[in-house]
Design a protein around this motif. Structure first.
Motif, short mmCIF file in Angstrom:
data_model
loop_
_atom_site.label_atom_id
_atom_site.label_comp_id
_atom_site.label_asym_id
_atom_site.label_seq_id
_atom_site.Cartn_x
_atom_site.Cartn_y
_atom_site.Cartn_z
N LEU A 39 3.10 6.30 18.35
CA LEU A 39 4.00 5.55 19.21
C LEU A 39 5.32 6.29 19.18
CD1 LEU A 39 4.71 3.11 20.95
CD2 LEU A 39 5.23 1.87 18.83
N TRP A 41 8.09 5.84 21.46
CA TRP A 41 9.25 4.99 21.75
C TRP A 41 8.78 3.84 22.61
CZ3 TRP A 41 13.51 5.74 19.09
CH2 TRP A 41 14.68 5.07 19.44
N ASN A 42 9.55 2.80 22.70
CA ASN A 42 9.30 1.73 23.65
C ASN A 42 10.63 1.10 24.05
OD1 ASN A 42 8.59 0.71 20.74
ND2 ASN A 42 9.25 -1.15 21.81
N THR A 43 10.67 0.53 25.25
CA THR A 43 11.89 -0.10 25.73
C THR A 43 11.57 -1.46 26.31
OG1 THR A 43 11.71 0.83 27.96
CG2 THR A 43 12.99 2.10 26.34
N THR A 54 9.99 1.11 17.36
CA THR A 54 8.54 1.28 17.25
C THR A 54 7.93 0.46 16.13
OG1 THR A 54 8.79 3.28 15.92
CG2 THR A 54 8.60 3.57 18.31
N LEU A 57 6.90 -3.20 17.41
CA LEU A 57 6.15 -3.39 18.65
C LEU A 57 4.98 -4.35 18.40
CD1 LEU A 57 5.88 -2.45 21.63
CD2 LEU A 57 4.21 -0.79 20.79
N TYR A 60 0.74 -3.07 22.71
CA TYR A 60 0.74 -1.75 23.33
C TYR A 60 0.57 -1.83 24.85
CZ TYR A 60 0.93 1.05 19.11
OH TYR A 60 1.36 1.66 17.96
N PRO A 62 2.94 -2.91 27.83
CA PRO A 62 4.30 -3.35 28.13
C PRO A 62 4.33 -4.40 29.24
CG PRO A 62 3.89 -1.20 29.11
CD PRO A 62 2.67 -1.54 28.29
N GLU A 66 9.01 -2.96 31.22
CA GLU A 66 9.10 -2.36 29.89
C GLU A 66 8.30 -1.06 29.86
OE1 GLU A 66 9.66 -6.51 27.38
OE2 GLU A 66 7.80 -5.39 27.15
N THR A 67 8.55 -0.23 28.84
CA THR A 67 7.83 1.03 28.71
C THR A 67 7.32 1.23 27.30
OG1 THR A 67 9.73 2.37 28.08
CG2 THR A 67 9.32 2.13 30.44
N ILE A 68 6.30 2.04 27.20
CA ILE A 68 5.79 2.52 25.92
C ILE A 68 5.48 4.00 26.11
CG2 ILE A 68 3.85 2.45 24.31
CD1 ILE A 68 3.68 -0.55 24.82
N THR A 117 -0.45 -1.62 34.20
CA THR A 117 0.62 -0.64 34.05
C THR A 117 0.49 0.47 35.09
OG1 THR A 117 -0.68 0.65 32.47
CG2 THR A 117 0.81 -1.01 31.54
#
Length: 176
Positions: A39, A41-43, A54, A57, A60, A62, A66-68, A117
């Motif tokens: 992983l 990053w995620n936002t 991370t 989280l 998995y 989003p 959101e993002t991963i 996604t």
């Protein structure tokens, strides 16, 4: 695995490197030799600079906006054909290490899944086959890019070497 460099801003307002090394949420899978995931990053929406998110989280997959970002290393298909490979143990390991995403994989059609996604994928090394539900396939190699628009698909490594891909998953409304 992969090297992740994260920047930030110091107390004095200067750009600094906050961390440099393997992402802390990196897994080398035990029950599927050669399978690995990091992983990166995620936002949340809206995205804002933050401390490393991370470790906390929960899913998995989003939510919309959101993002991963993650890397996935796919072992050669021969790993899954090995008589010693235990699909039940491998499935449990996936559920533990990729909550939200692992549940979307179809037990009766190995590898096939659909996520809500839009995904950007980049092949970093090796060769991988994008296998679409309708029977179409695309063979991808290093440097190739794919935009996966919420379609039912699987990734197949028909070669003899691992294939590593970098993905950015963006939560989308109206998919899957």
């Amino acid at each position: 695995m992969v090297r992740r460099v994260v920047t930030g801003v110091s107390a004095s307002g200067k750009p600094v490197i906050v961390s440099d090394g393997e992402p802390p949420v990196t897994r080398q899978y035990t029950h599927t030799p050669g399978f690995a995931r990091s992983l990166v990053w995620n936002t949340a929406a809206p995205a804002t600079p933050s401390a490393d998110p991370t470790q906390t989280l929960k899913s998995y997959v989003p939510a919309p906006g959101e993002t991963i970002a993650l890397t996935v290393t796919f072992p050669p298909g021969s790993v899954y054909a090995d008589p010693g490979w235990d699909p039940v143990a491998a499935g449990a390991e996936q559920l533990e290490n990729t909550p939200g995403l692992a549940e979307l994989f179809e037990p009766d059609n190995p590898g096939m899944h659909t996520t809500p996604t839009v995904d950007y994928g980049v092949v970093l090394s090796g060769e991988i086959v994008l296998d679409l539900d309708g029977g179409e396939t695309a063979i991808l190699g290093p440097g190739d890019l794919v935009v996966q628009n919420g379609t039912r698909h699987a990734w197949r490594n028909n070669g003899a070497e691992p294939a590593t891909l970098f993905f950015v998953l963006i939560g989308a409304a109206g998919t899957a």
